[in-house]
Write an enzyme that holds these catalytic residues in place. Sequence first.
Site: not given
Length: 484
Positions: A49, A51, A443
């Site tokens: 995030i 902020h 993978c």
Amino acid sequence: MVMLDVLIIGGGVVGCTTARMLAGYQLKTALLEKASDICEGQSKANTAIVHGGYDAKPGTMKAKYNVMGNGMFQKMCSELDVPLKWNTSLVVAFSEDGIPKLEELKHQGERNGVPNLSVIGREELRKREPNISPAACAALLVETGGIVCPYELTVANAENAAENGVRFYRNAPVTGIQKGEDCWIVQSGAGTFSAKAVVNCAGLYSDEINNMVSEDKIRILPRRGEYYILDKKYADVFHASVFQLPTKMGKGILVTPTVDGTILIGPTAEDLDVRDDTRTTSEGLAKAIRFGSLTWEHIPMRDVITTFSGIRAHCDRDDFVLGEAPDAPMFFNAAGVESPGLTSSPAIGRYLAELIAEKLHAKGNPNYNPIRKGIPKFREMTNEERARAIASNPDYAKVVCRCETVTEAEIREAIRRPVGARTVDGIKRRTRAGMGRCQAGFCTPRTVEILSEELHISPLEVTKFGGNSKLLSGNLFEKGDGAE
């Protein structure tokens, strides 16, 4: 002995951002990372995030550098070609008696200098987030909230720093620091270094590094947070990063989209006695879902693709410890940098670089280039762009990771770049190969082969994350005894 102007300890987002900022000066700079790759600690395992800055206590380093760093993010991510989305943040109250607390957070954010804060009611909240719990009645809207890829950002800063002359040493834990006549002498797994200035960006171990040289002791308290990641099919369920209003039970659980299209639920908060216990627990994950369900009533557990945990470097001072240690000249701390450390990282890096450059009377680097181009992502190309990419490099026609549509060309470039990948996890963080729904089930074998070819090592030497994390123990088709 390697002679330097500046030595950075720690290859997380703060260390790599500081390295990039220092590259803007005529200084001989290097970075030591104890792990096999940069971004192996808390920078790789967090909520991703950006902020706004409403949450930090006014007057703290966290408040100051959060807001300052938020304002630097757009330019930084544009220069480094890193995905960034200003999706806003919401702090949600689930009862009417929580609305005064939302107003308090708004006023606190305004004191911190956060722009464009407002408290919205049920109708506006429901319009913005139709899938939020019916119990949600109001929210603090943070217009400057965003989301970013933390490991891509860390790698981008490191690559750009290296392109501008910073040297990176991995598998280089610091074992000792002593003050010389006019320098610091640092012993490490990569040898001995002499530096006029040392920068401590060691994350969970920043107290140990500081306490080697200073009587102004600090203590890091490891705090584990556990998370769920849900499949990309839910990418549009939530648009904002949805926080829960803090209560006596804690800060609650976050539900947020990521820039890569998945949904993140978490984190919990559990204080630990050790710094490297990144296990997930049944109790912690149950708590994440229990509290997360306050925001998203019916979390589709069948579409969880993985869980993980990250350890935060919570300082006993409950704030960042930044700047020159009071009794250790030319030793600079960026210690105790937990949330909002990711958001604060460009501001912290700039502050430290400017401070060090001033003390060393360093001039600007006329050849500094702040632009870094990311690896072209096949999954994001149009069909016409894909045709051109394949024509220029046939390895773009070889899809290695089906879930994330990552090609062999991308994996090879991730290895060849400055501060390139050396492990399977290093490939994952640079390309997303292995981060999809099958979680590397398809993978991994080809990724191991490519690493073996590019690094000129046996497949038996390829590791997941360095050290003894080898993926293969032997070759069944070799002559002799076969697998060990």
